[in-house]
Structure formats: structure tokens, C-alpha cells
Design a protein around this motif. Structure first.
Motif, mmCIF file in Angstrom:
data_model
loop_
_atom_site.group_PDB
_atom_site.id
_atom_site.type_symbol
_atom_site.label_atom_id
_atom_site.label_comp_id
_atom_site.label_asym_id
_atom_site.label_seq_id
_atom_site.Cartn_x
_atom_site.Cartn_y
_atom_site.Cartn_z
ATOM 1 N N HIS A 1 5.724 -4.627 -4.445
ATOM 2 C CA HIS A 1 4.546 -4.919 -3.622
ATOM 3 C C HIS A 1 3.918 -3.578 -3.309
ATOM 4 O O HIS A 1 4.381 -2.848 -2.439
ATOM 5 C CB HIS A 1 4.960 -5.656 -2.341
ATOM 6 C CG HIS A 1 3.797 -6.263 -1.618
ATOM 7 N ND1 HIS A 1 2.817 -5.526 -1.008
ATOM 8 C CD2 HIS A 1 3.438 -7.575 -1.435
ATOM 9 C CE1 HIS A 1 1.923 -6.337 -0.464
ATOM 10 N NE2 HIS A 1 2.276 -7.584 -0.707
ATOM 11 N N ASN B 1 -4.956 2.103 -0.927
ATOM 12 C CA ASN B 1 -5.991 2.149 0.110
ATOM 13 C C ASN B 1 -6.224 0.771 0.732
ATOM 14 O O ASN B 1 -7.367 0.320 0.861
ATOM 15 C CB ASN B 1 -7.301 2.709 -0.461
ATOM 16 C CG ASN B 1 -7.217 4.205 -0.695
ATOM 17 O OD1 ASN B 1 -6.252 4.847 -0.315
ATOM 18 N ND2 ASN B 1 -8.232 4.757 -1.333
ATOM 19 N N GLY B 2 -5.133 0.118 1.046
ATOM 20 C CA GLY B 2 -5.238 -1.152 1.765
ATOM 21 C C GLY B 2 -5.458 -2.371 0.898
ATOM 22 O O GLY B 2 -5.530 -3.483 1.403
ATOM 23 N N TYR C 1 10.998 3.198 -2.610
ATOM 24 C CA TYR C 1 9.738 3.202 -1.858
ATOM 25 C C TYR C 1 8.901 4.320 -2.463
ATOM 26 O O TYR C 1 9.332 5.474 -2.517
ATOM 27 C CB TYR C 1 9.973 3.463 -0.370
ATOM 28 C CG TYR C 1 8.684 3.537 0.406
ATOM 29 C CD1 TYR C 1 7.941 2.391 0.641
ATOM 30 C CD2 TYR C 1 8.187 4.755 0.864
ATOM 31 C CE1 TYR C 1 6.740 2.453 1.332
ATOM 32 C CE2 TYR C 1 6.998 4.823 1.554
ATOM 33 C CZ TYR C 1 6.273 3.664 1.789
ATOM 34 O OH TYR C 1 5.079 3.732 2.457
ATOM 35 N N TYR D 1 5.353 6.525 -2.731
ATOM 36 C CA TYR D 1 4.091 6.908 -2.076
ATOM 37 C C TYR D 1 3.424 7.944 -2.959
ATOM 38 O O TYR D 1 4.010 8.979 -3.267
ATOM 39 C CB TYR D 1 4.359 7.502 -0.690
ATOM 40 C CG TYR D 1 3.175 7.337 0.241
ATOM 41 C CD1 TYR D 1 3.234 6.490 1.346
ATOM 42 C CD2 TYR D 1 1.970 7.996 -0.001
ATOM 43 C CE1 TYR D 1 2.146 6.315 2.183
ATOM 44 C CE2 TYR D 1 0.876 7.817 0.833
ATOM 45 C CZ TYR D 1 0.969 6.979 1.927
ATOM 46 O OH TYR D 1 -0.108 6.794 2.754
ATOM 47 N N LYS E 1 -4.539 6.545 -2.056
ATOM 48 C CA LYS E 1 -3.122 6.505 -1.660
ATOM 49 C C LYS E 1 -2.531 5.168 -2.081
ATOM 50 O O LYS E 1 -3.069 4.120 -1.728
ATOM 51 C CB LYS E 1 -2.993 6.679 -0.152
ATOM 52 C CG LYS E 1 -3.459 8.035 0.343
ATOM 53 C CD LYS E 1 -3.411 8.073 1.849
ATOM 54 C CE LYS E 1 -4.192 9.274 2.364
ATOM 55 N NZ LYS E 1 -4.457 9.173 3.804
ATOM 56 N N ALA F 1 1.127 3.007 -2.165
ATOM 57 C CA ALA F 1 2.508 2.996 -1.676
ATOM 58 C C ALA F 1 3.046 1.575 -1.659
ATOM 59 O O ALA F 1 2.277 0.610 -1.710
ATOM 60 C CB ALA F 1 2.585 3.599 -0.276
ATOM 61 N N GLY F 2 4.343 1.492 -1.577
ATOM 62 C CA GLY F 2 4.974 0.184 -1.453
ATOM 63 C C GLY F 2 6.408 0.203 -1.925
ATOM 64 O O GLY F 2 6.920 1.231 -2.389
ATOM 65 N N PHE F 3 7.023 -0.961 -1.784
ATOM 66 C CA PHE F 3 8.426 -1.102 -2.163
ATOM 67 C C PHE F 3 8.562 -1.707 -3.546
ATOM 68 O O PHE F 3 7.730 -2.507 -3.987
ATOM 69 C CB PHE F 3 9.155 -2.004 -1.155
ATOM 70 C CG PHE F 3 9.572 -1.279 0.096
ATOM 71 C CD1 PHE F 3 10.691 -0.464 0.086
ATOM 72 C CD2 PHE F 3 8.826 -1.398 1.260
ATOM 73 C CE1 PHE F 3 11.083 0.219 1.228
ATOM 74 C CE2 PHE F 3 9.209 -0.720 2.404
ATOM 75 C CZ PHE F 3 10.338 0.085 2.398
ATOM 76 N N LEU G 1 12.241 -6.577 4.444
ATOM 77 C CA LEU G 1 11.454 -5.706 3.567
ATOM 78 C C LEU G 1 10.251 -6.457 3.003
ATOM 79 O O LEU G 1 9.115 -5.976 3.040
ATOM 80 C CB LEU G 1 12.360 -5.260 2.419
ATOM 81 C CG LEU G 1 11.930 -4.079 1.602
ATOM 82 C CD1 LEU G 1 11.996 -2.836 2.446
ATOM 83 C CD2 LEU G 1 12.859 -3.947 0.413
ATOM 84 N N CYS H 1 6.357 -5.521 4.023
ATOM 85 C CA CYS H 1 5.969 -4.524 3.016
ATOM 86 C C CYS H 1 4.532 -4.051 3.183
ATOM 87 O O CYS H 1 4.236 -2.888 2.946
ATOM 88 C CB CYS H 1 6.234 -5.033 1.607
ATOM 89 S SG CYS H 1 5.549 -6.609 1.260
ATOM 90 N N GLN H 2 3.633 -4.953 3.614
ATOM 91 C CA GLN H 2 2.236 -4.517 3.708
ATOM 92 C C GLN H 2 2.046 -3.452 4.779
ATOM 93 O O GLN H 2 1.153 -2.631 4.686
ATOM 94 C CB GLN H 2 1.342 -5.716 3.994
ATOM 95 C CG GLN H 2 0.876 -6.369 2.682
ATOM 96 C CD GLN H 2 -0.056 -7.523 2.901
ATOM 97 O OE1 GLN H 2 0.288 -8.441 3.623
ATOM 98 N NE2 GLN H 2 -1.205 -7.477 2.285
ATOM 99 N N THR I 1 3.926 -1.039 5.281
ATOM 100 C CA THR I 1 4.374 0.263 4.784
ATOM 101 C C THR I 1 3.413 0.825 3.739
ATOM 102 O O THR I 1 3.681 1.853 3.153
ATOM 103 C CB THR I 1 5.761 0.135 4.135
ATOM 104 O OG1 THR I 1 5.649 -0.733 3.006
ATOM 105 C CG2 THR I 1 6.778 -0.410 5.097
ATOM 106 N N GLU I 2 2.323 0.121 3.531
ATOM 107 C CA GLU I 2 1.355 0.575 2.526
ATOM 108 C C GLU I 2 0.166 1.239 3.200
ATOM 109 O O GLU I 2 -0.107 0.978 4.370
ATOM 110 C CB GLU I 2 0.903 -0.623 1.677
ATOM 111 C CG GLU I 2 2.047 -1.179 0.840
ATOM 112 C CD GLU I 2 1.745 -2.538 0.230
ATOM 113 O OE1 GLU I 2 0.577 -2.963 0.237
ATOM 114 O OE2 GLU I 2 2.700 -3.175 -0.246
ATOM 115 N N PRO I 3 -0.558 2.082 2.468
ATOM 116 C CA PRO I 3 -1.708 2.762 3.087
ATOM 117 C C PRO I 3 -2.720 1.746 3.599
ATOM 118 O O PRO I 3 -2.963 0.735 2.941
ATOM 119 C CB PRO I 3 -2.297 3.571 1.924
ATOM 120 C CG PRO I 3 -1.214 3.678 0.919
ATOM 121 C CD PRO I 3 -0.382 2.459 1.062
ATOM 122 N N SER I 4 -3.274 2.043 4.753
ATOM 123 C CA SER I 4 -4.225 1.090 5.331
ATOM 124 C C SER I 4 -5.588 1.235 4.665
ATOM 125 O O SER I 4 -5.901 2.276 4.069
ATOM 126 C CB SER I 4 -4.350 1.328 6.832
ATOM 127 O OG SER I 4 -4.685 2.673 7.045
#
Lengths: 408, 396
Positions: A68, A72-73, A381, A383, A396, A398-400, B14, B18-19, B21-24
Motif C-alpha cells: 500500500h 503525495n497523498g 516500509y 520512503y 514523496k 511511502a508505504g508498507f 498495519l 497504512c494510509q 504512514t504515507e505522505p499527505s
């Protein structure tokens, strides 16, 4: 009545077939634990299964994961991926002639390829021949890329989007190895088919060595008739570390066609270094490589296609738990971290003198659980910060990610 | 059993978290991309198709790039839909007055300064004047496209009847054969009002888009079928559907949203902007007329432009022009999104038509012609007032 007879016959056949599978006939080929193996030995350093006295050993590995990730959101949500299934068959044709092939299915069956299919003839420890479809020995990852060997779900960006792992070609070469006490020295050198002009004319919009893989004809026809030279030398001390240095270079463009000169010969050259070591006492495994790419791009071409690129990664893997877990006697849990960086365009804009960006930096903390030596369960994880050509604020991501990789 | 439960709990937590932990997502008014509010579902789908073609489609030799070109994708010049960088600045050449371009046979009006291997890029021919054009931001263009001709003409003052020294004029241009005039489009001696491009040389976003595919990337279409290298009409390299999607995308990209509008310095800066008559040309508020896209139909918006040509003085006269504009005349650029320009220009401002100004103040000081009085008034402001004015401009 016929159906009944067929059903009975079917059941009997199945019982008979299952009775033929005698697990004692299946033998795992013992893995080399001498500590003398190098990255370049990776294709044979795999758990193979041989059946009775058949001169053929089988093996393979598979990788699957959930992830997931968001940029950038914006996220694609939950993704379940069967990244690859790879099957290998090794055959001892005679005492000093062997053949190994690997067939890989990526993303289901979206991409099917013969990744490796080479005949090895052994003459002398320092002089052996290999020919067929080979893995060009540039860096370490390209040859040593099996998923179960790594604590990370994604392959390194530098290995797959700077260097073109998995980069294989039809060709021939020599290799050899010399042992002395704790030291091993080895080399490989190949002439193969090589790159093509896709590296500066592609949908990626940047100089991209991996784009050359779009030319699937490379297994039957060289794009320009010029061989790609790939050579690697590596040295290892079983108590200290392994260091490798490799080079790959050749002409990538179609400089002549039908006897008519079209352009000068334009080269692509790659130099890479790789190293790995296990720290004594701490047992920390350190593994990394770095590559420099130089491409002769026409001066009349747009600057987004780089003349120079560089990048690499370093992995740190620290075992933190080594005993039985959930009934798996040989469990090892490790904490790991990957740092990676790629600059796809090393240079400055002629218009402004400012730096050309087009780079990515990523950090990937990870936990892995190896319930046995063949299988790894991974939780990553990731990033990463990716800048466009102009150096605007980075995207950016990121995620698991979680998944497994296993030999079978 | 306890360990299994623990692992399961960690795993479920997790997935559920998960969301977080992601960039906003960046704050809406800090970005230029995204659609206008109020699109229908089918319009949103067309927006997405246009977005993909505009930002993701990179042309190659096989898909038609060149052989002469400036960039290999739309996104190369308009990163994040913002203003462009000198790296992809366009060079136009060959026209000095309203009698037309005398260098069409030698590659005018646009220089293709790159070429695929085996070809030589163009050079500006001897004797041709030229001007460099920094790629503009794409945002809010649907609003500008939907301003009625009547409103544009109403803002013009070609003879400076009010005596304020400012005399905006429309650029009356010949319409390309493939263009369909808007409802209510005014005609003057068979010519229509241009409103896009540095010189208002383009009538609408279809002309702008088809022209950019052809002149910037060497991509032919049914609208612009001539290969820029050979001059021969060739099969279309981009479909009408894709062009239509890209035009729709450009029309429906949201307008930049002002930031820090309530800040005291910004409020003071806005007052100064009006006091020193910047707002005479950079008109803050416009209205759209009829638009077949409901989200753009009869809306009020804040672009800070009058869509007219103004004499900007000899310092900005490059000796090149388009349509009926004089070489010293430039269309008032919209100031919305100005403060976000650096985010698409690699962290540095490249302002004015050719990016010669690397700060907002520098851009102000390079204004001449009809803007001389405003520039002088700016010079007469205190340092604090200048800062307020610049903060206001950065808020746009």
C-alpha cells in the motif's frame, strides 16, 4: 457404466501416481557453505532438487507481496502482486560440462523470458567457457538477484532503473577462479549482443539502459553488429569481505545500415563496484554497489537525456533473533535497512548553469523472518523522494510492503 | 499462540493504518494541478485522459518525435502544470510587423533546437529577428478561454481615451481553417481576437495545443499536418481524440488559489497594487461568458490580466511579433499562480516573456512603455511597502 469404469480407473491411476512420489528419492543438493562463493557464482548457488540418479536438478523461486504505497497523498490502494516465479533446471551433461537454464514468469505471465540458458565447459580452474544466454556481470545484483536472498521486496532502483537488471544477452565468454588460503580471486569476461538506441529514445523520457530490454530481438540479432564487452574481477577473503569491480561497454546506436554510414559510433560505458561483508561478532551483513554510466548522446539532442548517470545502494542486515519460532526450528529474524540513490542526469543545464536533478533517494527499513534457509517473510516500509529534471519539490512516495520469497 | 496473536494484531493494525504512514496530499492551494470543481463524471474521465496524455505521454522516434523538436512531451515544458524553465524556452523568429512572417520557408515561426540522431537542428536564419518565450503555466486557462469577446473589447482603450497612459488593444488575428469561432465571437475585417500566447497570437486552446504538438514536439495532427522538417503533410501522429482530451484537460485545470489572503502584509500589498495602477492592466477580476462546460459557465474568477496587448517599452522589444501585435507589445500575463512559479521552475523565478527576470522585483523594474508610470511609482515606495507588494504577488 462407462463413467463408473473411468472413475475407478482414474482413482487407481491417481493412487498409483502418488505412490510413485517417494520423498526419499528427492535430494536437496547441498548448498556451498565454504564461504568461498562470490556474487558471480549466484546462478549455481541455489538450492537444487535432484531426483534419484537423474543427471538433472530442478529448482526455482517465487515472490509475492502486498503493498500500500502513496505518492503525495494519492494511493493506488491495496495491491497484491505475484511478482515472479522462476524455474531453473541444471543438468550435468558430463563431469566437466553442465547446462543451466532459468525461465522467469513476471507479474503472472505478463512477461515470460529465458533469463539464463548457458552451457559451461570446464578446462582449468582459471579458464572455463560459458555460452548461451548469460547474465552480464555488471555490478553484483544483476547476477545475484534471487528474491529469497534479499530482505527487501523491491529490487534496488540502481540495479533496475539505472542498470538494467536483469540484463541478459546471448553471447560467449570465459571465467575462472583461483583459491589461496582464505582468498578467492575470480574473473568473468563476455562478448554478447548489447544495447540499442532505445536508451536515448524511450517512453521513460530519460537516458535509460533498461529501455534497451524492449528490444527482445537481442537474443537473435545484434542491433548494430558490435559486441558488448562485459568483464568483472572480484576478490574475497572469507573472513573479511568481497569486492568486485566490473565494466560493461559498447556501441549502442545503429551507425550504419546497408553499408551506408549514418552516424558516428556512439558508446555506452558502465563501471560498477560492489562489496559485501559480514562484520565479526555483530554478524551484521553489509552489501552494496555503485555504478557510473556514461553515454555518448548527440549534442543536438535534448538535455533530458543524460550523458552521465550514477547510483547505488547499501543494505545493512542485522540478525536479531536466532532460534525456534512458531515451530520453525531454524528461524532467524533480522532488522535491515536499505539506503539507495540514483541520479539519472549528472550535469548542468546549458541554459542556466543550474544543476540537472532527475534523482531519487530512498530509505527502506525492514524486518525479515527466515523460518528456514530457503524462505523469507518480509515487511518493508519504504520512503522515497524523487525530484524531476528541474529539481522541483520532490514527489514523496511511502508505504508498507509485506510478502514472501522462497526457493522451492 | 500469544506470538501468533501478536503478529496477527500487528498485521491488521498495519493494514488499517497504512494510509497514515504515507505522505499527505499537499494543501490544495499550494499546487497547480487538479480539475475545477463541478465537473460531471464523464468530464472527470476526459480530464484524466487529457492529464495522462499531457503529463505521461513521452514521444519517441517511433511515435513521431521530431525529427526536429524542442521537447519530447507536454510535461517537459510545463512541469506540474506550472511555468517552464529556460531549458525548454522556445525561440520564435521571422516576423517583425503585421505583414506576416517572411521566414516560413526556413522554419519559422518556431525554432526547433533539438533533433533526433542523424538530423541537424534548426538555426535562426540570418536576418531574422527572434524572441525567446518561456513556457507559461497551464492553469485556469479554461476561464480565460471563456471570457467573452465583448468583455475583452470593453477593457481595451486603444486611443487612451481616459488619458491614463494605458491603452490596451486586442490582437486581431486570422483564424486557422480548422478553428470554429466561439458563440458571440467578434469579427473585425475577417479577423478574430487572439487571447493565448505571449502576443495573443492564438485564438483558442485547440490552436495552442495542436500548434504545440507540431512546433514543440514535431507531432502532426489532422489540424497541423505538416512535418516541421520536411514541410510535407504526413499522416497524423496524434489522434483528434487525444488532442480533444488534452484541450479539455487544459480548459478544466483549476485556477490557482490565493494563499495567505488574510495576511496583513498581503492586504497592504494588494492596496498598493491598486494604488500604483498595476491593476489597470493586471485586472484582478473577470467573468466567463457562456461555456459548454458547466463548471466554467458564467463564473467570476481572479486572473490579474486583461488579455490585451500593451506597449511594454523598448527594453522588452525583441523585434519579433505575431498577428497584428507590434514588436514592443505583449499580452498582459495572468498573475495568478505567480508565487508558485518557483515550484515548477526548479526553485528559481524565470519571469517575463523570456525568463530574463529572476525575481518579482526584477520583473517589475523591467516594465516600461505603458507600465513606466507604475514602475516609477513602485520605485517611490518604501522598502516595507515594496515587500508588502511582493508578498501580495507571491500570494497569488
Amino acid at each position: 457404466m462407462k463413467a463408473l469404469i473411468f472413475s475407478i480407473l482414474g482413482i487407481l491411476t491417481l493412487q498409483s501416481a502418488s505412490a510413485q512420489i517417494d520423498s526419499t528419492l528427492l535430494r536437496r543438493k547441498p548448498k556451498d557453505t565454504t564461504g568461498n562463493l562470490l556474487n558471480m557464482d549466484a546462478v549455481y548457488n541455489r538450492p537444487f532438487l535432484s531426483v534419484a540418479r537423474m543427471p538433472v536438478a530442478l529448482g526455482g523461486y517465487a515472490e509475492a507481496n502486498w503493498q500500500h504505497l502513496g505518492t503525495n497523498g494519492i494511493s493506488e490502494g491495496h495491491q497484491f502482486q505475484m511478482r515472479r516465479v522462476s524455474l531453473f533446471i541444471a543438468s550435468g551433461i558430463s563431469k566437466r560440462i553442465k547446462f543451466l537454464s532459468e525461465i522467469e514468469f513476471e507479474d503472472g505471465a505478463k512477461e515470460i523470458s529465458v533469463e539464463f540458458a548457458a552451457l559451461d565447459m570446464e578446462f582449468h580452474p582459471l579458464f572455463n567457457l560459458r555460452g548461451g544466454i548469460v547474465l552480464n556481470p555488471i555490478g553484483a545484483f544483476n547476477q545475484n538477484h534471487d528474491g529469497p536472498k534479499w530482505e527487501f521486496i523491491d529490487r534496488p532502483v540502481a540495479a533496475t532503473e539505472l542498470l538494467p537488471a536483469t540484463w541478459n544477452n546471448a553471447g560467449f565468454g570465459i571465467y575462472g577462479k583461483k583459491f589461496q588460503k582464505n582468498w578467492v580471486f575470480a574473473y568473468e569476461a563476455y562478448l554478447t549482443n548489447g544495447f540499442n538506441d532505445k536508451i536515448i529514445d524511450n517512453k521513460q523520457g530519460r537516458t535509460s539502459l533498461p529501455a534497451a530490454k524492449e528490444n527482445t530481438d537481442r537474443f537473435e540479432e545484434s542491433f548494430n553488429g558490435m559486441p558488448l564487452i562485459t568483464a568483472k574481477a572480484a576478490i574475497r577473503n572469507s573472513k573479511i569481505a568481497e569486492i568486485g569491480i566490473s565494466y560493461m561497454g559498447g556501441v549502442y546506436n545503429k551507425f550504419a545500415d546497408d553499408g551506408i554510414t549514418l552516424d558516428k559510433k556512439r558508446r555506452v560505458d558502465v563501471v560498477a563496484i560492489d562489496m559485501n561483508a559480514t562484520l565479526p561478532k555483530l554478524n551484521t551483513f553489509i552489501n552494496g554497489e555503485w555504478a557510473w554510466v556514461t553515454v555518448d548522446v548527440p549534442t543536438t539532442y535534448i538535455q533530458q537525456y543524460a550523458r552521465k548517470q550514477q547510483g547505488g545502494f547499501i543494505d545493512l542486515v542485522q540478525p536479531i533473533y536466532k532460534k525456534a519460532l512458531l515451530g520453525f526450528e531454524q528461524s532467524v529474524i533480522s532488522a535491515a535497512c536499505r539506503l539507495e540513490y540514483v541520479d539519472w542526469n549528472v550535469g548542468k543545464f546549458t541554459a542556466t548553469g543550474g544543476n540537472i536533478a532527475d534523482n531519487v533517494f530512498a530509505i527502506v527499513p525492514a524486518l525479515s523472518w527466515r523460518p528456514n534457509k530457503q524462505t523469507v517473510i518480509r515487511l518493508n516500509y519504504k520512503y522515497c523522494w524523487q525530484q524531476d529534471l528541474l529539481g522541483n519539490p520532490p514527489a514523496k512516495t511511502a508505504g508498507f510492503q509485506a510478502g514472501f520469497a522462497t526457493y522451492f | 499462540m500469544k506470538k501468533s496473536f501478536l503478529l496477527l494484531t500487528i498485521g491488521i493494525s498495519l493494514v488499517l493504518s497504512c494510509q497514515k504512514t504515507e505522505p499527505s496530499i499537499p494543501i490544495d492551494n499550494n499546487t497547480l494541478d487538479g480539475p475545477v470543481d463541478g465537473l460531471t463524471t464523464s468530464e472527470k474521465l476526459q480530464f484524466l485522459r487529457g492529464d495522462a496524455a499531457f503529463n505521461n505521454q513521452i514521444f519517441t522516434k517511433e511515435t513521431g518525435l521530431g525529427p526536429l523538436f524542442v521537447a519530447s512531451s507536454c510535461g517537459s515544458c510545463h512541469a506540474g502544470d506550472g511555468k517552464g524553465h529556460p531549458f525548454t524556452t522556445l525561440t520564435r523568429f521571422g516576423q517583425t510587423d503585421s505583414s506576416g512572417n517572411k521566414f516560413l520557408a526556413t522554419g519559422a515561426p518556431q525554432l526547433q533546437n533539438c533533433a533526433i540522431p542523424g538530423y541537424e537542428p534548426e538555426q535562426v536564419p540570418a536576418g531574422a529577428s527572434s524572441s525567446k518565450f518561456t513556457p507559461p503555466a497551464n492553469t485556469g486557462m479554461g476561464y480565460l478561454d471563456a471570457v467573452s469577446d465583448d468583455d475583452i473589447v470593453a477593457m481595451a482603450d486603444p486611443n487612451d481615451a481616459n488619458g491614463d497612459g494605458i491603452s490596451g488593444v486586442a490582437n486581431w488575428i486570422s483564424l486557422k481553417s480548422y478553428l470554429i469561432p466561439r458563440t458571440g465571437s467578434l469579427v473585425n475585417n475577417g479577423r478574430h481576437i487572439g487571447r493565448f500566447g505571449k502576443k495573443s497570437g492564438a485564438y483558442d486552446l485547440l490552436q495552442q495545443t495542436a500548434g504545440a504538438y507540431n512546433q514543440d514536439m514535431g507531432i502532426t495532427s489532422t489540424y497541423e499536418p505538416f512535418d516541421t522538417y520536411s514541410g510535407v503533410a504526413i499522416a497524423p501522429e496524434v489522434s483528434n481524440q487525444t488532442l480533444s482530451d488534452v484541450v479539455f484537460y487544459l480548459k478544466t485545470l483549476k485556477a490557482p488559489v490565493q494563499r495567505n489572503g488574510g495576511n496583513t502584509a498581503v492586504i497592504k500589498g494588494k492596496e498598493l497594487f491598486n494604488q500604483i495602477n498595476c491593476a489597470k492592466c493586471h485586472i484582478p477580476e473577470l467573468k466567463t461568458g457562456y461555456s459548454p462546460i458547466g463548471a466554467l459557465n458564467k463564473k467570476t474568477f481572479y486572473p490579474y490580466t486583461d488579455l490585451l496587448l500593451h506597449d511594454m517599452g523598448s527594453g522588452l522589444d525583441d523585434g519579433y511579433t505575431e498577428g497584428n501585435a507590434k514588436t514592443y507589445e505583449w499580452r498582459t500575463p495572468a498573475l495568478w499562480g505567480l508565487g508558485l512559479s518557483k515550484n515548477s521552475q526548479g526553485g528559481t523565478y524565470y519571469l517575463l516573456h523570456d525568463g530574463r527576470a529572476t525575481s518579482i522585483e526584477q520583473a517589475i523594474l523591467l516594465h516600461g512603455g505603458e507600465a513606466t508610470d507604475s514602475r516609477n511609482r513602485y520605485n517611490g515606495l518604501s522598502d516595507a511597502e515594496k515587500q508588502h507588494l511582493i508578498q501580495f504577488l507571491e500570494s497569488l
